[in-house]
Design an enzyme around this catalytic site. Sequence first.
Site, PDB file in Angstrom:
ATOM      1  N   CYS A 147      70.820  66.402  27.219  1.00 57.36           N
ATOM      2  CA  CYS A 147      69.360  66.321  27.044  1.00 57.36           C
ATOM      3  C   CYS A 147      68.845  67.198  25.905  1.00 57.36           C
ATOM      4  CB  CYS A 147      68.650  66.636  28.358  1.00 57.36           C
ATOM      5  SG  CYS A 147      68.832  68.332  28.957  1.00 57.36           S
ATOM      6  N   HIS A 195      66.039  70.179  32.367  1.00 53.71           N
ATOM      7  CA  HIS A 195      66.010  68.889  31.669  1.00 53.71           C
ATOM      8  C   HIS A 195      64.847  68.814  30.695  1.00 53.71           C
ATOM      9  CE1 HIS A 195      67.193  64.810  30.921  1.00 53.71           C
ATOM     10  NE2 HIS A 195      65.966  64.376  31.171  1.00 53.71           N
ATOM     11  N   HIS A 207      64.829  60.208  26.430  1.00 47.29           N
ATOM     12  CA  HIS A 207      65.705  61.324  26.792  1.00 47.29           C
ATOM     13  C   HIS A 207      67.133  60.864  27.028  1.00 47.29           C
ATOM     14  CE1 HIS A 207      65.348  60.803  31.467  1.00 47.29           C
ATOM     15  NE2 HIS A 207      65.218  59.647  30.857  1.00 47.29           N
TER      16      HIS A 207
END
Length: 231
Positions: A147, A195, A207
């Site tokens: 991420c 995240h 993402h």
Amino acid sequence: DPSVQLFLSADPDDYLDKASTLDQLSGQQVEALKKIQDKQRELAQERAEATEKLKDLASTRTELGNKKQEVQGKLAEAQKLLNTLTAKEKAALAAEQQRANRSSTDRVDLGNDSSASGRAAAAFSAAQSRIGSPYVYGATGPSSFDCSGLTSWAYAQAGVSIPRTSQAQAGYGAHLSQSQLQVGDLVFFYGDLHHVGLYAGNGQVLHAPHTGAVVRYESINNMPFQFGVRV
């Protein structure tokens, strides 16, 4: 004493010429010494900066090591849970994951939201070019990402260097509420901020989700949103 030497010299003019030459040499030596001292100060400054960078690298290495252990622990827990699923449940889960990955290549309505800045637009465009790339923990591109690897790579393509980890990126700027988000803003999820993605507009996030997934769009409401950051 120089004055006595001049008084006793058989050739005062010759003595004065020599004295002038010695004075010039002395001046040159002083100038050379000043240059050496300046260079020493410059080297000392570079040494201090290098020492700080080494400290930062050591800190980042430690942080990444801790993060890796944390993720490995979560993966182990996830694997244990996966092992408890029936064959039918595993098949349903795999089908859902494939559906989510396929949707990343479908047309997504991103609305008409404007970009936060020129560099944010460039970063978002770079991330869009990697849609479909697989998630790999620790990867920073250009063919696979985790991420924060995706977000740091995307902004690097825009000429902006941001920290490597999601937690460090979260401290890069002032926090934004969901209503303040613009395209290209960093968006953070979960209480421990593990995240991060890029806001894509119209309530969508671009993402790299997790192992087994690819870089894709997803609704911002599918995860516990914490805040955004504008680079």
